[in-house]
Scaffold this active site. Structure first.
Site, short mmCIF file in Angstrom:
data_model
loop_
_atom_site.label_atom_id
_atom_site.label_comp_id
_atom_site.label_asym_id
_atom_site.label_seq_id
_atom_site.Cartn_x
_atom_site.Cartn_y
_atom_site.Cartn_z
N LYS A 14 0.82 -1.22 0.00
CA LYS A 14 0.00 0.00 0.00
C LYS A 14 0.85 1.26 0.00
CE LYS A 14 -2.13 -0.75 3.74
NZ LYS A 14 -1.29 -1.94 3.97
N ASP A 127 -5.61 -3.72 7.85
CA ASP A 127 -7.00 -4.15 7.87
C ASP A 127 -7.79 -3.27 8.83
OD1 ASP A 127 -9.26 -5.61 7.48
OD2 ASP A 127 -8.42 -7.53 8.06
#
Length: 755
Positions: A14, A127
Site C-alpha cells: 500500500k 485491515d
C-alpha cells in the site's frame, strides 16, 4: 477536492502504491496531501527522498500543547506533495488505533484542512481491525476507498473484511472506487482476483506488475515518477491518477460495498464447496460422513446433545422433568444491583488494609470517583475516632492520559509502584482499569519487576480490568482473594478469638454495628482478632487463622462467596448466622454462638439484662403506638424483626405486600402462617387501593412513594438496620414521633385554605 483511502492487507504494498500515486497526481499539478496511518510511519518515505519525518504522535507526546505547531508535522515532498505521518506506539504496547484517532484530532486542532488540497490520500494499516483504523472510512474523511490486494487468500480476505467495515459506515452514497491489483506472480492469481472483483461488483482499476524497477526505486528512496518515469509501471500510475482526477468530478463511478460471507469467499478463492467437519474437543470420533450413525455427544450438566442419523442435533435430558424444566425469570436467583465496575470493587477491598498502598492504574477520573466514595465512607463511617491519629490507606494513581493509552502506560505504572515503595509502604496492591486492560498493560509484569528492585516488598497485582472483568461484586471478591494472599496458613487457632468477615464498606453504621457485636462477644469472653476487611492491617491479616471461629456480618451473595473461598482455601470454620437484627433474632444468635463456643455456659444474665432494657423501651412507646394500623410493603426478606417490633408495640398489621422477585419460597411460607393477609406481586397501584380501603395509620416501605396518598403517614424500612437486641426501639421512637405529627404539615398549604 477528493479524499481517498487506500486499504489492504499488511505488507501488500500500500505504501509503495500510495507514494507512487501521489507522485503521479503531483505531476498532474494536483495539490496532494498524503497521510500515513501506519505505526511503521514509512508511507511518505519515497516522496521525501528516503528520509523519515517526525510523527504526529511522537510530537504530541514530546511537545507541550501550547507549543505545538502545524509546521512541525507537515513536510514537502516530490512535486510539492504535503507529507504527514501519524505514527504509533512500539510493537506490543499501547493502542495504535487510538493513536490514529488522536492524530486526526491533533491535525484538525492545529489547522490542517483537507479543503486546502485537491487530493488527500490516506495510507492505512493493513485491515480494519478496530475503530481507530476505521477513521479514514468515515464520511468526513474518505470520499472514495481503493482496495489494494494480490491473489493470495489472506489478501483477498482482508479486502473483503474492509468492505464489511465500509458497509458499517456507508450511507446512501456508494464510496468504493475499486480494486488495485498488486501482482505477486502466483499461480492463477489473476483468475482469483478478477473472480473476487466480479463477485463483489467492483472494477479492477489497475494491474501492477511485479517489476524490478520498484526495488531499484526503493533503494534510491524515490518514486517511479522521479527515477523511472518512462517505465511501464509509472505509466500505470499515471493512468490511475487520471482516474482519480475523473472520480473527483464524477462520483457516480463509485460502488457500494457488497462483501462476501466467509464460506462464499472460501468457495470462490480456495475452491471449497463444503465446510470441514469438526467436533468439540474430547468428544470422541467424528461421525461417519456417509451414514452419520456414529454419535458424539458433549455432556453439559444433565443435558446431552447427540447427532441423529439424519444429522439433526437432538437434545435429551438425563434428569427429572423438574430438574430440566425451563425457569421463569422470577424463579432465577436474584442479586441486588451493584453499581460500579470490577476496578471499583477491587479497590474497595484493598483500600481497607490500613498499612498497604494501592496503585490505581488508570485515568484520573476513574480514580477520583472511586477514591472519593471510599474516603467519604471512611471518614463518615467512623474511620477516625476523636483523639485518634489515623492514617487513611494510601491511594496512588498513575493518571493515565491519552498518550499513555497510545504508547502504553507500563513505565508510568512501574514508576508509581516504585514511588509507593520508596515512601515506605511495605505492601502495595496494583489494580488495573479498562484502558490499561484494553491496551494490554501487564500489571503482573510491573509487579514482578518491582519485587526484583525492592527485595522483601509485597507487590500484589489484582487481576481486574474495570468493566472488561465484570461488575463491582466481581472485583470486590477478586480484591478479597488477593488480600487473602497475605494470610499465613501455618498459624494455629487460639481460644478466645474470632474473625469477622463481610462488613459493608459503604455503610455509615458499620462501626456502630461492630461495637454492638464486640460488646456481646466480650460478655462471652471473646475478642476480635481480624475484621476482613474493615480497618484491618497486614499483621492481623497474616494472623487471620488465629481465630477459633469466623463470624459473617451479613448474609448476602458477596459474603457467601468470600466465605466459600476462605473456607475452601484455608479450611476455616464459620458460624453460619449473620449479625442479628431485633430482640428475638439476637437472642437466638447469642444462644447458638454460646452453644458452639461455650457449651454448658450460662448466659441467662446477659439475655435477661437485654430483655429488661428492650421491654422498658417498648413500654415507653406503647401508649402512643398501641392500636395503630400498619400496612407493610417490602421488597426484601429481612422483615421478621419489623413484624416482631410492630406486635410488641401492640400495633395491628393490616396487610403485607411483597414482590416474588425478591422473596424466597421459605419466606413466603413463613408469612402465610401469620394472622394477617399477604399479597404477592404488590404494586404502587395496589398500595394506593389498600390505603383507601384499609385506612392504615402508617405505611412502611423500602422506599418513599413518589406520589403518596393523602391521610396516612409514611416511613421507610432501614436499608442498614441497627444490629443487636434493641433494633426495634429505634423504629419505635421514630414512629412515636411521626404519628403524633399532623398527616399533612401546615407549611404545605403555603398560606392557602386549610379547611
Amino acid at each position: 477536492m477528493i479524499q481517498i483511502a487506500l486499504y489492504g492487507k499488511g505488507g501488500i504494498g500500500k505504501s509503495t502504491v500510495s507514494a507512487n500515486l501521489s507522485a503521479a497526481l503531483a505531476d498532474l499539478k494536483k495539490r496532494v496531501l498524503q497521510v500515513g496511518c501506519d505505526p511503521k510511519h514509512d508511507s511518505t518515505r519515497l516522496l521525501l527522498g528516503g528520509a523519515g519525518i517526525p510523527t504526529v504522535l511522537d510530537y504530541m507526546r514530546e511537545t507541550p500543547l501550547e507549543a505545538q505547531q502545524l509546521e512541525a508535522l507537515v513536510f514537502e515532498g516530490y512535486g510539492g506533495t504535503a507529507c504527514v505521518e501519524a505514527g504509533g506506539p512500539k510493537p506490543g504496547i499501547g493502542c495504535a488505533g487510538r493513536g490514529i484517532l488522536s492524530s486526526f484530532e491533533v491535525l484538525k486542532r492545529l489547522g490542517l484542512r483537507a479543503s486546502s488540497f485537491d487530493v488527500v490520500l490516506y495510507d492505512v494499516l493493513g485491515d480494519v481491525v478496530c475503530g481507530g483504523f476505521a477513521v479514514p472510512l468515515r464520511k468526513e474523511y474518505a470520499d472514495a476507498v481503493f482496495l489494494v490486494t494480490s491473489g493470495e487468500y489472506m489478501a483477498l480476505y482482508a479486502a473483503n473484511n474492509i468492505l464489511r467495515g465500509i458497509r458499517n459506515f456507508e450511507d446512501a452514497a456508494p464510496r468504493v472506487a475499486g480494486i488495485i491489483f498488486n501482482r505477486r506472480g502466483l499461480f492463477a492469481e489473476e483468475e482469483r482476483v478478477f473472480a473476487f472483483a466480479r463477485a463483489v461488483g467492483l472494477p479492477v482499476l489497475a494491474s501492477i506488475p511485479r517489476d524490478e524497477v520498484f526495488s531499484q526505486a526503493e533503494k534510491a528512496g524515490k518514486t517511479l515518477a522521479e527515477v523511472f518515469p518512462a517505465s511501464a509501471p509509472a505509466c500505470i500510475f499515471r493512468e490511475l491518477a487520471a482516474y482519480v482526477e475523473t472520480l473527483e468530478k464524477d462520483r457516480s463511478l463509485l460502488h457500494p460495498a457488497n462483501p462476501l460471507g466467509d464460506l462464499e469467499l472460501e468457495a470462490l478463492v480456495l475452491g471449497k464447496r463444503e465446510p470441514a467437519r469438526i467436533k468439540p474437543f474430547g468428544t470422541g470420533p467424528v461421525p461417519d460422513e456417509k451414514t452419520g450413525t456414529e454419535p458424539y455427544s458433549l455432556d453439559q450438566g444433565n443435558v446431552r446433545s447427540t447427532k441423529t442419523p439424519s444429522g439433526i442435533p437432538e437434545t435429551k435430558s438425563t434428569g427429572t422433568p423438574e430438574e430440566v424444566s425451563t425457569l421463569s425469570p422470577n424463579a432465577l436467583p436474584s442479586r441486588p444491583p451493584l453499581y460500579g465496575c470490577a476496578f471499583s470493587g477491587a479497590v474497595t477491598a484493598t483500600f481497607q488494609v490500613n498499612d498497604a498502598a494501592t496503585v490505581l492504574h488508570g485515568p484520573r477520573s476513574c480514580t477520583h470517583i472511586t477514591a472519593d466514595a471510599l474516603a467519604c465512607s471512611f471518614l463518615r463511617g467512623g474511620g477516625i475516632n476523636a483523639g485518634e491519629v489515623k492514617q487513611i490507606p494510601g491511594l496512588l494513581t498513575t493518571d493515565m492520559e491519552e498518550k499513555d493509552v497510545i504508547f502504553g502506560g507500563l513505565e508510568k505504572l512501574e514508576s508509581k509502584i516504585e514511588e509507593a515503595l520508596s515512601a515506605g509502604w511495605k505492601t502495595v496492591f496494583v489494580v488495573n482499569t479498562c484502558p490499561g486492560g484494553i491496551i494490554g498493560d501487564d500489571i503482573k509484569e510491573a509487579a514482578s519487576r518491582a519485587r526484583i528492585r525492592f527485595p522483601g516488598a509485597r507487590v500484589i497485582p489484582v487481576p481486574v480490568e474495570g468493566v472488561l472483568t465484570g461488575d463491582f461484586s466481581t472485583g470486590l471478591l477478586e480484591g478479597y482473594k488477593r488480600v487473602a494472599d497475605l494470610i499465613d496458613p501455618s498459624v494455629k487457632p487460639e481460644k478466645g478469638l474470632v474473625n469477622i468477615i463481610g462488613e459493608k464498606s459503604f455503610s455509615l453504621r458499620e462501626e456502630e454495628h461492630f461495637h454492638t457485636i464486640e460488646g456481646l462477644l466480650k460478655r462471652m469472653g471473646y475478642r476480635v482478632n481480624c475484621r476482613f476487611l474493615k480497618r484491618a492491617d497486614t499483621i492481623s491479616i497474616r494472623s487471620f487463622k488465629k481465630a477459633e471461629i469466623n463470624l459473617i456480618a451479613c448474609d448476602d451473595p458477596e459474603t457467601r462467596d468470600l466465605q466459600a473461598y476462605l473456607s475452601g482455601r484455608f479450611g476455616l470454620e464459620f458460624f453460619e448466622l449473620p449479625f442479628p437484627v431485633g430482640f428475638r433474632e439476637s437472642s437466638l444468635w447469642v444462644k447458638a454462638l454460646a452453644a458452639r463456643l461455650l457449651p454448658g455456659k450460662d448466659l441467662s444474665s446477659l439475655l435477661q439484662e437485654q430483655e429488661e432494657v428492650y421491654k422498658a423501651g417498648i413500654r415507653k412507646y406503647t401508649s402512643h403506638l398501641s392500636g395503630k394500623r400498619v400496612l407493610l410493603v417490602s421488597y426484601t426478606e429481612d422483615i421478621g424483626w419489623i413484624l416482631d417490633t410492630i406486635r410488641d408495640l401492640g400495633m395491628e398489621i393490616v396487610k403485607v405486600g411483597v414482590s416474588p422477585s425478591f422473596f424466597g419460597k421459605k419466606s413466603l411460607e413463613l408469612l402465610s402462617c401469620e394472622d394477617f393477609p399477604v399479597e404477592r406481586n404488590y404494586t404502587d397501584e395496589k398500595r394506593a387501593r389498600d390505603v383507601r380501603s384499609l385506612m392504615p395509620d402508617l405505611v412502611l416501605s423500602n422506599y418513599a412513594p413518589s406520589v403518596p396518598e393523602d391521610g396516612v403517614h409514611y416511613d421507610t424500612i432501614p436499608f442498614s438496620p441497627q444490629v443487636g437486641f434493641l433494633s426495634g426501639l429505634e423504629l419505635a421512637k421514630r414512629w412515636s414521633t411521626l404519628l403524633r405529627l399532623p398527616v399533612v404539615e401546615g407549611w404545605k398549604y403555603d398560606g392557602g385554605d386549610e379547611s
